[in-house]
Design an enzyme around this catalytic site. Structure first.
Site, PDB file in Angstrom:
ATOM      1  N   ALA A 257       0.799  -1.237   0.000  1.00 21.92           N
ATOM      2  CA  ALA A 257       0.000   0.000   0.000  1.00 21.92           C
ATOM      3  C   ALA A 257       0.834   1.291   0.000  1.00 21.92           C
ATOM      4  CB  ALA A 257      -1.016   0.039   1.149  1.00 21.92           C
ATOM      5  N   ALA A 258       2.138   1.171  -0.218  1.00 23.84           N
ATOM      6  CA  ALA A 258       2.946   2.402  -0.325  1.00 23.84           C
ATOM      7  C   ALA A 258       2.461   3.212  -1.531  1.00 23.84           C
ATOM      8  CB  ALA A 258       4.423   2.054  -0.462  1.00 23.84           C
ATOM      9  N   GLY A 259       2.206   2.525  -2.639  1.00 22.13           N
ATOM     10  CA  GLY A 259       1.715   3.215  -3.847  1.00 22.13           C
ATOM     11  C   GLY A 259       0.338   3.816  -3.613  1.00 22.13           C
ATOM     12  N   ASP A 260      -0.496   3.111  -2.857  1.00 16.45           N
ATOM     13  CA  ASP A 260      -1.842   3.623  -2.564  1.00 16.45           C
ATOM     14  C   ASP A 260      -1.755   4.867  -1.680  1.00 16.45           C
ATOM     15  OD1 ASP A 260      -2.845   1.431  -3.930  1.00 16.45           O
ATOM     16  OD2 ASP A 260      -2.986   0.211  -2.119  1.00 16.45           O
TER      17      ASP A 260
HETATM   18  O1  RIB Z   1      -1.916  -2.089  -3.049  1.00 18.96           O
HETATM   19  C1  RIB Z   1      -2.042  -2.984  -1.979  1.00 18.96           C
HETATM   20  C2  RIB Z   1      -3.360  -3.691  -2.060  1.00 18.96           C
HETATM   21  O2  RIB Z   1      -3.385  -4.487  -3.217  1.00 18.96           O
HETATM   22  C3  RIB Z   1      -3.651  -4.629  -0.927  1.00 18.96           C
HETATM   23  O3  RIB Z   1      -4.272  -3.996   0.163  1.00 18.96           O
HETATM   24  C4  RIB Z   1      -4.501  -5.700  -1.588  1.00 18.96           C
HETATM   25  O4  RIB Z   1      -5.829  -5.701  -1.147  1.00 18.96           O
HETATM   26  C5  RIB Z   1      -4.426  -5.418  -3.073  1.00 18.96           C
HETATM   27  O5  RIB Z   1      -5.554  -4.779  -3.503  1.00 18.96           O
END
Ligand code: RIB
Length: 313
Positions: A257-260
């Site tokens: 989730a770093a990119g998120d």
């Molecule tokens: O970007 C990370 C996410 O990718 C995780 O939380 C997982 O659910 C997938 O969607």
């Protein structure tokens, strides 16, 4: 729909996926045909869309999530987790199927492998976008990823473009995108793997990133390609040229989730009218901090921590 949001209008709409992550901590990923003994298993809220919404909300953005959960306990837990982070959840729909699941394997060096079973996310339709056109009209930024059907992504991007909103597309997980879609996107935020998939060129390091980002701009991306380079920060490519924004040094234990976090933070900074370079610096700091804790949403930092890091360095 369950009303759950403060008065007023949101600034950011995230249209995307919501998953329960089954996180397996291992010394290293197994090879084909190999059995390994792992260290632990945790169930943590995730999904690229939901993670981005949580990041935007925790960092101070008034954020609404458009997505689908299943009619199972995971669905309710994930709605609650979004809501606890301040995300407006009244636009979530409940599908008569299972909630999206991701198996996330995290190695000792912090790198991961992810397998997603879309479940309810796979039922996100153009109709879902149509039903939320009023919400899209109210926002300033619309943030979309590729963990929902591509036709729905196209419809979300087209609607946001038509409404004159700033459209940020995180092309994750990697998929083929045509020029019609790219031409409706204001800011594209791929990582090296996704940029490589989109362009068919190897992308490892700044010089490769410049070539790939130029190629994506030439395919019609309207304002900027921001190519994420992990610990090396991000490269901004616009019609004016390139700017490399350095990353922050941290002790990374889990890069999930770093990119998120980067995408959510970027949306917040742009709503606050920061210039692109400052917005990327803010997003780099938030993303780096997210790698210092375990899990997806559980690792997203709050605003004060990010501001402290920006002051220190
Ligand atoms: O970007 C990370 C996410 O990718 C995780 O939380 C997982 O659910 C997938 O969607």
């Amino acid at each position: 729909m369950i009303p759950n949001h403060p008065p007023g209008k949101p600034d950011i709409a995230v249209i995307g996926s919501i998953n329960m992550d089954l996180v397996l901590s291992v010394h290293r990923a197994p090879q084909i045909g190999e059995t390994i003994i792992g260290k632990s298993m945790d169930m943590l809220p995730g999904g690229k869309g939901a993670n981005q919404a949580v990041a935007a909300a925790r960092l101070g953005g008034r954020t609404a999530m458009v997505g689908r959960i299943g009619s199972d306990p995971f669905g309710s837990q994930l709605r609650q987790s979004l809501s606890d982070s301040g995300v407006w959840t009244d636009r979530l729909r409940v599908s008569q199927t299972s909630t999206g699941i991701a198996i996330v394997t995290v190695q000792e060096d912090g790198d991961n492998h992810i397998i997603v079973i879309p479940g309810a996310n796979g039922e996100m339709s153009e109709e879902d976008v149509k039903q939320n056109e009023d919400l899209i009209r109210q926002c300033e930024v619309v943030l979309v990823q590729l963990e929902i059907p591509l036709g729905t992504v196209r419809s979300a991007v087209r609607t946001a473009r038509y409404c004159g909103k700033l459209v940020i597309l995180d092309p994750a997980p990697a998929a083929d995108l045509d020029v019609e879609l790219l031409g409706m996107v204001d800011i594209l935020v791929p990582n090296e793997t996704e940029a490589s998939h989109l362009t068919g060129q190897k992308v490892a390091g700044i010089e490769d990133a410049k070539l790939a980002a130029s190629e994506l701009l030439s395919r019609g991306v309207r304002q900027a390609v921001i190519l994420k380079l992990g610990p090396h920060g991000a490269l901004i490519a616009t019609a004016k040229g390139f700017v490399h924004v350095e990353g922050f040094r941290v002790n990374a234990i889990d890069t999930t989730a770093a990119g998120d976090t980067f995408a959510g933070a970027l949306a917040v900074a742009l709503v606050e009218k920061k210039d692109l370079e400052s917005a990327v610096r803010f997003a780099n700091a938030a993303a780096a901090l997210s790698t210092t804790a375990k899990g997806a949403q559980s690792s997203v930092p709050g605003r004060a921590v990010v501001e402290n890091m920006l002051k220190r360095i």
